[in-house]
Enzyme design. Sequence first.
Site, PDB file in Angstrom:
ATOM      1  N   SER A 109       0.992  -1.222  -0.059  1.00 28.04           N
ATOM      2  CA  SER A 109      -0.046  -0.013  -0.109  1.00 28.04           C
ATOM      3  C   SER A 109       0.734   1.354  -0.029  1.00 28.04           C
ATOM      4  CB  SER A 109      -0.831  -0.020   1.142  1.00 28.04           C
ATOM      5  OG  SER A 109      -1.699   1.269   1.510  1.00 28.04           O
ATOM      6  N   TYR A 132      -2.776   5.432  -3.369  1.00 26.53           N
ATOM      7  CA  TYR A 132      -3.582   6.363  -3.227  1.00 26.53           C
ATOM      8  C   TYR A 132      -3.621   7.842  -3.594  1.00 26.53           C
ATOM      9  CZ  TYR A 132      -5.852   3.301   0.468  1.00 26.53           C
ATOM     10  OH  TYR A 132      -6.589   2.153   1.025  1.00 26.53           O
ATOM     11  N   THR A 158      -6.153   2.839  -6.652  1.00 27.27           N
ATOM     12  CA  THR A 158      -7.523   2.568  -5.898  1.00 27.27           C
ATOM     13  C   THR A 158      -8.409   3.793  -6.073  1.00 27.27           C
ATOM     14  OG1 THR A 158      -6.234   1.395  -4.150  1.00 27.27           O
ATOM     15  CG2 THR A 158      -8.351   2.473  -3.416  1.00 27.27           C
ATOM     16  N   LYS A 255      -8.347  -0.470  -8.976  1.00 18.08           N
ATOM     17  CA  LYS A 255      -8.947  -1.188  -7.846  1.00 18.08           C
ATOM     18  C   LYS A 255     -10.147  -0.445  -7.287  1.00 18.08           C
ATOM     19  CE  LYS A 255      -7.421  -3.614  -3.620  1.00 18.08           C
ATOM     20  NZ  LYS A 255      -8.426  -2.976  -2.793  1.00 18.08           N
ATOM     21  N   HIS A 279     -13.508  -2.489  -1.416  1.00 21.05           N
ATOM     22  CA  HIS A 279     -12.387  -2.059  -0.418  1.00 21.05           C
ATOM     23  C   HIS A 279     -12.832  -3.088   0.962  1.00 21.05           C
ATOM     24  CE1 HIS A 279      -9.339   0.797  -0.063  1.00 21.05           C
ATOM     25  NE2 HIS A 279      -9.218   0.566   1.166  1.00 21.05           N
TER      26      HIS A 279
END
Length: 382
Positions: A109, A132, A158, A255, A279
């Site tokens: 991440s 992100y 994402t 995603k 998520h």
Amino acid sequence: MRLSDCHNIDDFRKLAKARLPWPVFDYIDGAADDELTKARNTSAFDDVDLVPDVLAGVGEIDTGCTIMGRKSALPLMLSPTALQRAFHRDGERAVAKAADKFGVWFGISSLATHSIEEIAELTEGPKLFQLYVHKDKGLNASMIERCQQAGFDALALTVDTIVSGKRERCLRSGFTTPPRFTPSALWSYATRPRWTLDYVFGPEFRLPNLDGHVQEGSGKAVSIQDYFNTMLDTGMDWDTAARIRQDWGGTLALKGVMSASDARRAVEIGADAIWISNHGGRQLDGSRAPFDQLREIVDAVGGEIEIILDGGVRRGTHALKSVAAGATAASGGRLYLYALAAAGQEGVERALLILKEEIERGMRLMGVTSVDQLTPNRLRWR
């Protein structure tokens, strides 16, 4: 309960619950609002039945497949998840090593607790970085450039987290990153001495992929809800995704795609894959389960873009059902996070071994010798 007593993912969940302070466990286990979507993510698989063939000669089978241009030993991926150092002292390092050993994709991440460069040095296996999009454009550019230089195989943008879902368990526990010893949870930390000593005296909790740009979450404690609501770019749109596609230049997955129309847009901007994902039920409670949406999206874009089914996967047969319904592979986060929290790398390896054996056994019992034989005629919907 010991690691050897774990025979399925729910067993790892029980062991993780016993070993983690409750605010940390609830961060992994919890979801948004009433957690209806989280529950549906798994129960959706119960609504379709496998139809086996017999006398198929399954002495030799091949569980391998190609996902986003890289060979995978299983039709299964380990989804990128944040803050893994909070669950076990080895964090993402343990997951990277386990994934490398089993020959499967894994991801880290933007909020990973080990750096892009450190993880890249650990493995030659297929790996992706989950991005992100922050308001700080310099940070976005920095993470993309670091992934390019480190040789990551794919970038997963994402798209479902422009604001945080209402994660009520975290609101009640006061969970933050880094974790804080709050008065309400003090007894839980005190009665989990192994975790507490590892956290206090183990490697420093950091979010190194944010270095030079953001202190929140690393040098400054903040709730994940506040982090998402203040740091992430709520203006992200399809033009943003197209620019990232261009800036990255490599394999790109989106995603968090849940509708057929968004899947079509992903094809139009040149994405290589989409992850059907909500998520883990942690954002919009009441939304559809990924498996419930799979057929609709396959009908819209199947054959034009790779489709990863993400969410609710707890069994090898869930991966088989996903592929038979049209996905390239299945993916999950909690399926290995429980194991990581329970026993580090050894736990993740045991979880992967169990899932591998379930996939192999399921294929043999279905009378298929290769993943490409998993087709819709193997399923019946109730």
